[in-house]
Motif scaffolding. Structure first.
Motif, PDB file in Angstrom:
ATOM      1  N   ALA A  55       1.026  -1.235  -0.002  1.00 27.13           N
ATOM      2  CA  ALA A  55       0.069   0.063   0.062  1.00 27.13           C
ATOM      3  C   ALA A  55       0.815   1.383  -0.113  1.00 27.13           C
ATOM      4  CB  ALA A  55      -0.792   0.120   1.194  1.00 27.13           C
ATOM      5  N   MET A  56       1.920   1.170   0.826  1.00 25.62           N
ATOM      6  CA  MET A  56       2.983   2.443   0.944  1.00 25.62           C
ATOM      7  C   MET A  56       3.598   2.220  -0.363  1.00 25.62           C
ATOM      8  SD  MET A  56       3.861   2.623   4.938  1.00 25.62           S
ATOM      9  CE  MET A  56       4.262   1.023   5.234  1.00 25.62           C
ATOM     10  N   LEU A  61       3.786   5.704  -6.511  1.00 23.02           N
ATOM     11  CA  LEU A  61       3.721   5.837  -7.824  1.00 23.02           C
ATOM     12  C   LEU A  61       2.629   6.736  -8.107  1.00 23.02           C
ATOM     13  CD1 LEU A  61       3.046   1.892  -8.016  1.00 23.02           C
ATOM     14  CD2 LEU A  61       5.225   3.075  -8.809  1.00 23.02           C
ATOM     15  N   LYS A  62       2.811   7.078  -9.606  1.00 23.21           N
ATOM     16  CA  LYS A  62       1.693   8.277 -10.038  1.00 23.21           C
ATOM     17  C   LYS A  62       0.630   7.596 -11.016  1.00 23.21           C
ATOM     18  CE  LYS A  62       5.812  11.444 -10.078  1.00 23.21           C
ATOM     19  NZ  LYS A  62       6.707  10.612 -10.332  1.00 23.21           N
ATOM     20  N   GLY A  63      -0.330   8.200 -11.050  1.00 20.33           N
ATOM     21  CA  GLY A  63      -1.301   8.026 -12.115  1.00 20.33           C
ATOM     22  C   GLY A  63      -1.817   6.479 -12.345  1.00 20.33           C
ATOM     23  N   ASP A  83      -0.448  -7.129  -5.330  1.00 19.52           N
ATOM     24  CA  ASP A  83      -0.556  -5.894  -6.317  1.00 19.52           C
ATOM     25  C   ASP A  83      -0.919  -4.832  -5.761  1.00 19.52           C
ATOM     26  OD1 ASP A  83      -0.073  -7.792  -8.322  1.00 19.52           O
ATOM     27  OD2 ASP A  83      -1.958  -8.006  -9.212  1.00 19.52           O
ATOM     28  N   ALA A  84      -0.592  -3.665  -5.925  1.00 20.06           N
ATOM     29  CA  ALA A  84      -0.952  -2.322  -5.513  1.00 20.06           C
ATOM     30  C   ALA A  84      -0.804  -1.219  -6.450  1.00 20.06           C
ATOM     31  CB  ALA A  84      -0.171  -1.760  -4.257  1.00 20.06           C
ATOM     32  N   ASN A  85      -1.657  -0.262  -6.343  1.00 18.49           N
ATOM     33  CA  ASN A  85      -1.432   0.991  -7.252  1.00 18.49           C
ATOM     34  C   ASN A  85      -1.495   2.228  -6.714  1.00 18.49           C
ATOM     35  OD1 ASN A  85      -4.103   1.680  -6.864  1.00 18.49           O
ATOM     36  ND2 ASN A  85      -4.913   0.508  -8.515  1.00 18.49           N
ATOM     37  N   ALA A  86      -1.450   3.309  -7.412  1.00 21.52           N
ATOM     38  CA  ALA A  86      -1.320   4.862  -6.915  1.00 21.52           C
ATOM     39  C   ALA A  86      -2.511   5.201  -6.321  1.00 21.52           C
ATOM     40  CB  ALA A  86      -0.649   5.534  -7.881  1.00 21.52           C
ATOM     41  N   ASN A  87      -3.858   4.669  -6.557  1.00 24.55           N
ATOM     42  CA  ASN A  87      -4.944   4.836  -5.972  1.00 24.55           C
ATOM     43  C   ASN A  87      -5.373   4.092  -4.691  1.00 24.55           C
ATOM     44  OD1 ASN A  87      -5.305   6.427  -8.533  1.00 24.55           O
ATOM     45  ND2 ASN A  87      -5.867   4.387  -9.324  1.00 24.55           N
ATOM     46  N   GLY A  88      -4.476   3.415  -3.725  1.00 26.29           N
ATOM     47  CA  GLY A  88      -4.611   2.967  -2.703  1.00 26.29           C
ATOM     48  C   GLY A  88      -5.393   1.562  -2.807  1.00 26.29           C
ATOM     49  N   LYS A 125       7.578  -3.169 -11.350  1.00 26.71           N
ATOM     50  CA  LYS A 125       6.686  -1.917 -11.471  1.00 26.71           C
ATOM     51  C   LYS A 125       6.343  -1.710 -12.908  1.00 26.71           C
ATOM     52  CE  LYS A 125       8.784   0.616  -7.659  1.00 26.71           C
ATOM     53  NZ  LYS A 125       9.811   1.732  -7.444  1.00 26.71           N
ATOM     54  N   ASP A 126       5.077  -1.431 -13.018  1.00 27.34           N
ATOM     55  CA  ASP A 126       4.576  -1.378 -14.308  1.00 27.34           C
ATOM     56  C   ASP A 126       4.377   0.381 -14.477  1.00 27.34           C
ATOM     57  OD1 ASP A 126       3.112  -0.630 -16.597  1.00 27.34           O
ATOM     58  OD2 ASP A 126       1.695  -2.180 -16.487  1.00 27.34           O
ATOM     59  N   LEU A 127       5.253   1.032 -15.055  1.00 28.91           N
ATOM     60  CA  LEU A 127       5.201   2.436 -15.025  1.00 28.91           C
ATOM     61  C   LEU A 127       4.982   2.920 -16.437  1.00 28.91           C
ATOM     62  CD1 LEU A 127       8.745   2.989 -13.398  1.00 28.91           C
ATOM     63  CD2 LEU A 127       6.679   2.815 -12.394  1.00 28.91           C
ATOM     64  N   GLY A 128       4.120   2.305 -17.145  1.00 29.34           N
ATOM     65  CA  GLY A 128       3.784   2.496 -18.469  1.00 29.34           C
ATOM     66  C   GLY A 128       4.716   2.615 -19.610  1.00 29.34           C
ATOM     67  N   LEU A 129       5.722   2.061 -19.337  1.00 24.45           N
ATOM     68  CA  LEU A 129       6.794   2.023 -20.112  1.00 24.45           C
ATOM     69  C   LEU A 129       6.668   0.673 -21.219  1.00 24.45           C
ATOM     70  CD1 LEU A 129       9.551   3.210 -18.075  1.00 24.45           C
ATOM     71  CD2 LEU A 129       8.385   4.621 -19.591  1.00 24.45           C
TER      72      LEU A 129
END
Length: 300
Positions: A55-56, A61-63, A83-88, A125-129
């Protein structure tokens, strides 16, 4: 869930930008994971600590960026995946949910015994790249907080202190869960570094602090004092991305031959999501409709 009992995360900076700080309460999230996977107390603590770290780390991350944590130790719980994302939004599972060990020498849940003291933690990390970022570290303790501390220092070259805690009652229900991450940024003074080390060494167990009614905000103030600038607050929730449509696409992707075999031999199918234990059931008629979609289409 009432406002008081809601899971949430706060983040900010402290000491005039010399520290980056995160703290989170994950009691509801970890209890949801326990109920969905029917985990025993030691396993609940191992999965819960990993989900709390996730969660932390998601908050860093962003977006639409997201990450996956894979803990692969040589202990009896097997692999832990979160799995976690920037939206909590967080989800997770463990290979063997029914592992329960005697308490360790300190009288606490033996997370290191369950996870194992040898193995690796992988962060993807999936950073959209085009390619995801992958970082891996050997497990250094199996208690997980120390392992994530080591990950930040070696893979991300950011000296950090990670605290993670899950407390269960005698029935295995999660009483409280949460944690903090304090990251040291370039330019910190030697004096402040010593001050931080002393504050963390004097900190009571996180579970005891939450039990006394401390919040993520007050937990951070206990660690770094009042010189703190909180930037924002993010609700933390269990959320799985599985759906009937996704499962249908997976079955179609098996191909015509595999689907036909499934219909002929079983006449039905049940697909269980690893992450949330949701069961998706398909009868013969539904499978035949999917078979039609799996057949190659004639070229017009």
């Amino acid at each position: 869930m009432t406002e008081e009992h809601k899971d949430y995360l706060v983040r900010g900076t402290a000491w005039n930008g010399q520290l980056r700080v995160f703290a989170v309460k994950t009691t509801g999230l970890v209890e949801e994971l326990r109920k969905r996977h029917n985990t025993m107390p030691t396993t609940t603590a191992a999965l819960g600590r990993t989900a709390t770290a996730g969660a932390m780390m998601g908050a860093m991350l962003k977006g639409n960026e997201k990450l996956t944590i894979q803990v692969k130790g040589d202990g009896p719980v097997g692999q832990i995946v979160v799995d976690a994302n920037a939206n909590g939004e967080v989800r997770g599972y463990v290979d063997n949910p029914d592992v329960q060990l005697p308490s360790n020498a300190l009288g606490k849940l033996d997370v290191a015994g369950a996870v194992g003291r040898t193995g690796y933690i992988h962060i993807i990390k999936d950073l959209g790249l085009k390619e995801p970022y992958r970082g891996s570290i050997p497990i250094v303790s199996g208690e997980l907080a120390e392992d994530f501390t080591y990950y930040f220092a070696t893979s991300e070259q950011t000296p950090s202190v990670v605290g993670l805690s899950v407390l269960v009652d005698e029935y295995g229900t999660v009483m409280n869960a949460g944690g903090f991450i304090v990251q040291v940024l370039p330019g910190i003074t030697e004096e402040n570094l010593t001050k931080l080390e002393q504050a963390i060494a004097a900190l009571p167990p996180i579970s005891a602090l939450f039990e006394q009614g401390e919040t993520p905000e007050s937990l951070l103030r206990l660690v770094v004092g009042d010189e703190i600038q909180l930037m924002d607050q993010v609700d933390v929730v269990f959320k799985c991305q599985c759906s009937m449509e996704r499962v249908e696409r997976t079955l179609i992707s098996m191909g015509e031959h595999e689907l036909k075999q499934l219909i002929d031999e079983d006449g039905q199918a049940e697909v269980v999501c690893h992450f949330c234990n949701e069961i998706y059931a398909f009868d013969r008629q539904q499978l035949e409709m999917l078979l039609d979609q799996a057949k190659p289409k004639p070229i017009q």
